[in-house]
Design a protein around this motif. Structure first.
Motif, PDB file in Angstrom:
ATOM      1  N   TRP A  52      13.647  27.413  12.801  1.00  0.00           N
ATOM      2  CA  TRP A  52      12.243  27.063  12.932  1.00  0.00           C
ATOM      3  C   TRP A  52      11.959  25.679  12.341  1.00  0.00           C
ATOM      4  CZ3 TRP A  52       8.905  29.877  15.740  1.00  0.00           C
ATOM      5  CH2 TRP A  52       7.577  29.454  15.742  1.00  0.00           C
ATOM      6  N   SER A  53      12.721  25.277  11.371  1.00  0.00           N
ATOM      7  CA  SER A  53      12.509  23.975  10.741  1.00  0.00           C
ATOM      8  C   SER A  53      12.996  22.816  11.599  1.00  0.00           C
ATOM      9  CB  SER A  53      13.219  23.925   9.385  1.00  0.00           C
ATOM     10  OG  SER A  53      14.604  24.165   9.560  1.00  0.00           O
ATOM     11  N   GLY A  54      13.737  23.107  12.671  1.00  0.00           N
ATOM     12  CA  GLY A  54      14.193  22.056  13.566  1.00  0.00           C
ATOM     13  C   GLY A  54      15.701  22.006  13.668  1.00  0.00           C
ATOM     14  N   ARG A  71       9.684  25.084  19.820  1.00  0.00           N
ATOM     15  CA  ARG A  71       8.579  25.784  19.160  1.00  0.00           C
ATOM     16  C   ARG A  71       7.407  24.849  18.928  1.00  0.00           C
ATOM     17  NH1 ARG A  71      10.047  22.006  16.362  1.00  0.00           N
ATOM     18  NH2 ARG A  71      10.490  22.011  14.123  1.00  0.00           N
ATOM     19  N   ASP A  72       6.262  25.472  18.783  1.00  0.00           N
ATOM     20  CA  ASP A  72       5.019  24.770  18.437  1.00  0.00           C
ATOM     21  C   ASP A  72       4.681  25.194  17.013  1.00  0.00           C
ATOM     22  OD1 ASP A  72       2.301  24.122  17.985  1.00  0.00           O
ATOM     23  OD2 ASP A  72       1.923  24.091  20.138  1.00  0.00           O
ATOM     24  N   ASN A  73       4.894  24.296  16.075  1.00  0.00           N
ATOM     25  CA  ASN A  73       4.662  24.648  14.679  1.00  0.00           C
ATOM     26  C   ASN A  73       3.213  24.992  14.389  1.00  0.00           C
ATOM     27  OD1 ASN A  73       7.256  24.524  13.673  1.00  0.00           O
ATOM     28  ND2 ASN A  73       7.147  22.349  13.190  1.00  0.00           N
ATOM     29  N   LYS A  75       0.996  26.319  16.264  1.00  0.00           N
ATOM     30  CA  LYS A  75       0.568  27.604  16.804  1.00  0.00           C
ATOM     31  C   LYS A  75       1.499  28.747  16.425  1.00  0.00           C
ATOM     32  CE  LYS A  75      -1.639  25.534  20.869  1.00  0.00           C
ATOM     33  NZ  LYS A  75      -1.665  25.489  22.349  1.00  0.00           N
ATOM     34  N   ASN A  76       2.625  28.438  15.773  1.00  0.00           N
ATOM     35  CA  ASN A  76       3.627  29.459  15.447  1.00  0.00           C
ATOM     36  C   ASN A  76       4.102  30.193  16.695  1.00  0.00           C
ATOM     37  OD1 ASN A  76       3.767  28.867  12.764  1.00  0.00           O
ATOM     38  ND2 ASN A  76       2.712  30.692  12.050  1.00  0.00           N
ATOM     39  N   ILE A  77       4.419  29.456  17.726  1.00  0.00           N
ATOM     40  CA  ILE A  77       4.898  30.032  18.976  1.00  0.00           C
ATOM     41  C   ILE A  77       6.265  29.445  19.317  1.00  0.00           C
ATOM     42  CG2 ILE A  77       4.500  30.331  21.446  1.00  0.00           C
ATOM     43  CD1 ILE A  77       1.521  30.177  20.923  1.00  0.00           C
ATOM     44  N   LEU A  78       7.173  30.324  19.662  1.00  0.00           N
ATOM     45  CA  LEU A  78       8.495  29.939  20.148  1.00  0.00           C
ATOM     46  C   LEU A  78       8.489  30.088  21.667  1.00  0.00           C
ATOM     47  CD1 LEU A  78      11.526  29.334  19.168  1.00  0.00           C
ATOM     48  CD2 LEU A  78      11.894  31.766  19.654  1.00  0.00           C
ATOM     49  N   TYR A  79       9.052  29.110  22.359  1.00  0.00           N
ATOM     50  CA  TYR A  79       9.070  29.133  23.818  1.00  0.00           C
ATOM     51  C   TYR A  79      10.495  29.174  24.348  1.00  0.00           C
ATOM     52  CZ  TYR A  79       4.206  27.565  23.458  1.00  0.00           C
ATOM     53  OH  TYR A  79       2.867  27.457  23.170  1.00  0.00           O
ATOM     54  N   LEU A  80      10.629  29.695  25.538  1.00  0.00           N
ATOM     55  CA  LEU A  80      11.880  29.596  26.281  1.00  0.00           C
ATOM     56  C   LEU A  80      11.528  29.143  27.688  1.00  0.00           C
ATOM     57  CD1 LEU A  80      14.986  30.045  26.214  1.00  0.00           C
ATOM     58  CD2 LEU A  80      14.550  32.296  27.253  1.00  0.00           C
ATOM     59  N   GLN A  81      11.802  27.889  27.976  1.00  0.00           N
ATOM     60  CA  GLN A  81      11.578  27.341  29.309  1.00  0.00           C
ATOM     61  C   GLN A  81      12.813  27.615  30.154  1.00  0.00           C
ATOM     62  OE1 GLN A  81       8.816  25.726  30.700  1.00  0.00           O
ATOM     63  NE2 GLN A  81      10.001  25.909  32.588  1.00  0.00           N
TER      64      GLN A  81
END
Length: 124
Positions: A52-54, A71-73, A75-81
């Motif tokens: 999460w830290s990069g 991730r969008d820090n 919004k606390n959202i993890l994405y999978l494109q």
């Protein structure tokens, strides 16, 4: 930690889809996040993961070059494109959080918290 996955659906081969995993319950700077999938009759398998830290994400060979995790820090959202999707990508997709091991594990047992799963179906 609570994880809520969403974004699954039905697509045709070659299409794109983006999954989201909303995370809550604690600060996320020192955890590792992963995406897994499980097709009918098969074991759960690692898809992608990142700290999460990069830093550099890790991908399964089967999705490398087609899928991107980020991730969008704020919004606390993890994405999978997911791009250039294939019928073999059909599965229930899960997001997971690993609080114990500071490496991007590909082993489901090393993840402590799981979202509920979202179904992705890719037709040929």
């Amino acid at each position: 930690v609570q994880l809520q996955a969403s974004g699954g659906g039905w697509v045709q081969a070659g299409d794109s889809l983006r999954l989201s995993c909303a995370a809550s319950g604690r600060t996320f700077t020192s955890i590792v996040m992963g995406w897994f999938r499980q097709a009918p009759g098969k074991e759960r398998e690692f898809v992608a993961g990142m700290k999460w830290s990069g830093g550099s994400p890790v991908y399964a060979d089967s999705v490398k070059g087609r899928f991107t995790v980020y991730r969008d820090n704020a919004k606390n959202i993890l994405y999978l494109q997911m791009n250039s999707m294939k019928p073999e990508d059909t599965a229930v997709y899960y997001c997971a959080a690993n609080l114990r091991f500071w490496h991007i594990s590909t082993t489901p047992a090393q993840y402590d918290y799981w979202g509920q799963g979202t179904l992705v179906t890719v037709s040929s």
